[in-house]
Design an enzyme around this catalytic site. Sequence first.
Site, PDB file in Angstrom:
ATOM      1  N   GLY A 194       0.809  -1.215   0.000  1.00 11.21           N
ATOM      2  CA  GLY A 194       0.000   0.000   0.000  1.00 11.21           C
ATOM      3  C   GLY A 194       0.837   1.259   0.000  1.00 11.21           C
ATOM      4  O   GLY A 194       0.573   2.204  -0.755  1.00 11.21           O
ATOM      5  N   ASP A 195       1.863   1.297   0.840  1.00 14.76           N
ATOM      6  CA  ASP A 195       2.710   2.487   0.921  1.00 14.76           C
ATOM      7  C   ASP A 195       3.491   2.717  -0.369  1.00 14.76           C
ATOM      8  O   ASP A 195       3.561   3.839  -0.879  1.00 14.76           O
ATOM      9  CB  ASP A 195       3.687   2.335   2.084  1.00 14.76           C
ATOM     10  CG  ASP A 195       3.007   2.444   3.434  1.00 14.76           C
ATOM     11  OD1 ASP A 195       2.767   3.577   3.862  1.00 14.76           O
ATOM     12  OD2 ASP A 195       2.716   1.403   4.038  1.00 14.76           O
TER      13      ASP A 195
END
Length: 410
Positions: free
Chosen positions: A170-171
């Site tokens: 996600g990051d």
Amino acid sequence: MTTQARPLEGIRVIDYSHFLAGPYLSRCLAAMGAEVIKIERPTEGDAGRHHPYFIEGQSGYFLQQNMGKKGLCVNLKDPRGRDMLEKLVATADVFVENYRPGALAKLGLGYEALSALNPGLVYCSVSAYGHTGPESHRAGFGLIAEAKSGIMAMVGSPGEAPPLLRIALGDMYTGIHGVAAINAALLGRVKSGRGQHIDLSLYDCLVSMHEYAGQCYTLSGGKIVPQQTGHDLPDSTLYGVFTARDGYLVIAAQVDAAWKRLALLVGGEAFAADTRFHTAAGRNANRLDALPVVRAWTEVRTVAECLEALDTIDVPCAKVQTIEDVVNDPQIQARGMVLRQHHPVLGDIELLNTPFRFSGCDTTIREAAPLMGQHNRQIAEELGFGASEIDAMMRDGVLYQEAAVADLKA
């Protein structure tokens, strides 16, 4: 051959972010030539500095995501520190932050306040849920977005709890979307003369990754909900992970021609001639008859033996590699994906590179991540602060530097 300046030469970025999504985003901008100034709070710094792996007091996590940046450690609660940041904003092109929505606005550091100082500023916010919607106020990390996005529900074996992905999907994915959005906004600024606010959500970005599940669900009227499938894809036979005598490999023979070559290799002429498997639909429908034949072939061979045989017939395959395999992979070495830098405390270190390759310039970052407050004096001088003012701010703790910075001048 380097014939051009890096694409973002002359662009100044303020990195007011911490941990991963923001720092990775700005690290990529640094690779493209931007001057990135990392803002940290005194004594503690970026939370990433406290994340392993540690070596001689330095965080490898921080080193990996903050290479190529300048370090400014300033107390923004002091009016002198606030004045310095405002002067810096006035000279900047980009501001990157990843705090909970509304947090910086309360401090007078939101988009409205900073764009009033600098109308051309491209302000990029990264958060778990974004700045709008009923959950925008909630805190979150990559793990939260991975769980919410539907991705985690599709990995692992049926009936078992989904595994952790072990990479910050996600990051990192949101960070690279930020790179694209910022570059687009900078290009748009050429025409409009104004910057804008980019609102990126980890949750949104992961939902956008659904190349298959989303369209299956919406176009089937909600009838198809992709589930955990373990080691292969039922809708793409044959495409999955297989066990060998000494490890694991993946085979991608979902295309008709590749399947026919694989079938002949693992099952002989009779298996290759079986018309049930000659189309994608047929293979999917009869996958429970096809998979055991391939598994029986791989299980009695080593990974190397499997790969050699599959390469010979041009069926895409690969070993399931450990990070040790990856770092020492001749392909990765040839592509410059493992880079060497000189760190003022650690000496020569090796870290992973960004994947950008431009024909006219070299985007390899040569400079290690900054020590905390390493460039305080340099940046303050560029902003017009005199030596006595800087000395006073250093003495009063408005500007802070870790002890190793003083050793650089010794």
